[in-house]
Design an enzyme around this catalytic site. Structure first.
Site, short mmCIF file in Angstrom:
data_model
loop_
_atom_site.label_atom_id
_atom_site.label_comp_id
_atom_site.label_asym_id
_atom_site.label_seq_id
_atom_site.Cartn_x
_atom_site.Cartn_y
_atom_site.Cartn_z
N TYR A 272 0.62 -1.06 0.06
CA TYR A 272 -0.05 -0.30 -0.35
C TYR A 272 1.19 1.31 0.17
O TYR A 272 2.41 1.38 0.59
CB TYR A 272 -1.07 -0.35 1.43
CG TYR A 272 -0.50 0.48 2.20
CD1 TYR A 272 0.35 2.25 3.15
CD2 TYR A 272 0.37 -0.69 3.58
CE1 TYR A 272 0.37 2.20 3.75
CE2 TYR A 272 0.79 -0.32 4.38
CZ TYR A 272 0.83 0.51 5.28
OH TYR A 272 0.79 1.32 6.24
N CYS A 273 0.23 2.62 -0.39
CA CYS A 273 0.93 4.03 -0.96
C CYS A 273 -0.16 4.79 -0.83
O CYS A 273 -1.34 4.34 -0.20
CB CYS A 273 1.95 3.74 -2.02
SG CYS A 273 0.37 4.07 -3.12
N THR A 274 0.05 5.83 -0.89
CA THR A 274 -0.68 6.84 -0.27
C THR A 274 -1.66 6.61 -1.38
O THR A 274 -3.25 7.02 -1.03
CB THR A 274 -0.02 8.91 -0.05
OG1 THR A 274 0.41 8.62 0.16
CG2 THR A 274 -1.42 9.15 -0.51
#
Length: 421
Positions: A272-274
């Site tokens: 996951y990332c932003t």
């Protein structure tokens, strides 16, 4: 090459002299229904944040009575990997459309697609979205919108051709990003929540710290994790995404590499990332390294908070614009009720520590070192801010070019405003 001549946005987290040539970093933002403003207050409710190709939804957003001020500022984010035969010609078309419109931000085009993060009045910002989506190559793009209560979140517009849509050592133009099968499988927020809960439940019932069947991988920078992350995610030992080397044979961080000892055929890697783009890029690298069970959070954390609320998330969300840190919010009443059933204290929010003394900070918001030639982005308690006059260390307090100590949520201006210090 066609482009605007503008100033770059400096990366505020590097220990580089601020007068050096700055790099551009990608910015992503969360859902606007309830957002943190520059003063951590709650703004009016927006009716919609994430939508695909649906003209009725776009018209509904533009005509909503809940936002009747066309001059109210918003932040818009989207990206799409798709083949563009002549990206420089495409840049010229986008620049022509931008003439006379009040839009600031970073919009890059390459042969692999588009990556856009910008702010502006609602009328201009949504007009650009509508125009982009009229192109069949971008018709299904996931767009995310949030409030910019204090005006523009970016200082200038930088719209140009860029070989790599994301900054990574060695570039990304050689990666097979146009092939969805070479990227990780995207999980809808609801699917991600189920997997996340299963992983955390398994970890609680196990006496081992390492779960060999599933790895929750935060594909961001360490300082982003410092203000907020998913429960159970290890802090990435990375100060800049472009230097990330998880799962790669040449990695020099084997001890801190969460992928160093996993079974590439059997271990689920939940990334996951932003906003999603960094995961898409890095999953293609891991796929080439032989990792088979790769999954990403579709739309990133911002889309998850919009869809599922803050369940499983602790802290704030770091964003790469003037707002820096946004409060997570529960956007749907049903989600809020469900989230409220979680036992109090089940998510530990004491992870955020002062960079200087190690005490718990009362506010999840970074500040830049007052030393103009340091400019480190760090968390700091009120006592250390006062004691070190806004600096990150004793050494910086004796630097030749010290900026004044900022209070509250003030941000330093561009470096040239302090050139005579």
């Amino acid at each position: 090459m066609s482009s605007f001549t503008v100033l770059n946005v400096a990366k505020p987290f590097l220990r580089e002299p601020i007068t050096s040539s700055p790099n551009i970093v990608t910015a992503f933002v969360p859902h606007p229904k309830i957002v943190a403003t520059g003063f951590n207050t709650r703004k009016r409710v927006f009716p919609l944040s994430c939508w695909k190709c649906n003209e009725n939804l776009l018209s509904s957003y533009a005509c909503s009575n809940e936002i009747d001020d066309e001059e109210e500022f918003i932040v818009v984010n989207f990206y799409r990997f798709v083949f563009i035969k002549d990206p420089e010609e495409e840049v010229s078309k986008h620049l022509s459309f931008m003439e006379g419109r009040d839009i600031h931000g970073r919009i890059y085009l390459s042969k692999q697609g588009i990556n856009a993060q910008y702010s502006g009045p609602k009328k201009d910002s949504l007009a650009y979205v509508k125009w982009v989506r009229e192109d069949c190559r971008f018709s299904g793009v996931l767009v995310q919108i949030s409030s910019a209560s204090n005006g523009h979140a970016f200082p200038r517009l930088k719209l140009r051709y860029k070989p790599s849509l994301v900054q990574l050592e060695g570039g990304i133009s050689h990666l097979p990003l146009l092939d969805p099968l070479m990227r990780a499988a995207p999980l809808a927020p609801s699917e991600w929540r189920k997997k996340l809960e299963a992983v955390n439940n398994a970890n609680k019932s196990s006496h081992e710290k390492f779960n060999p069947s599933c790895i929750l991988l935060d594909v961001r920078n360490g300082y982003e994790w410092d203000v907020g992350h998913f429960q159970g995610a290890q802090r990435p030992d990375v100060d800049c995404f472009r230097a990330t080397s998880f799962g790669q044979p040449e990695s020099e961080m084997i001890a801190s590499d969460p992928l160093a000892a996993v079974d590439k055929d059997r271990t689920d890697i939940l990334m996951y990332c932003t906003g999603g783009i960094r995961c898409d890029v890095y999953s293609a690298i891991l796929r080439k390294q032989g990792f088979r069970r790769l999954y990403t959070l579709k739309g990133g954390v911002s889309h998850y908070l919009e869809s599922e609320g803050s369940v499983g998330w602790v802290g704030n969300l770091f964003v790469f614009d003037a707002r820096l840190s946004l409060l997570p919010s529960t956007y749907d009443p049903a989600v809020e009720i469900e989230a409220s059933t979680i036992p109090e204290g089940s998510l530990d929010d004491s992870f955020a520590k002062c960079y200087i003394c190690g005490s718990q900070v009362s506010e999840l918001r970074h500040r830049n070192c007052a030393n103009l030639d340091c400019n480190l982005l760090f968390l700091c308690c009120a006592g250390c801010v006062k004691h070190l006059r806004g600096c990150c260390s004793i050494q910086c307090t004796s630097a030749r070019r010290l900026r004044p100590v900022l209070t509250g949520h003030q941000r330093y201006q561009k470096w040239h405003n302090y050139r005579d210090f």
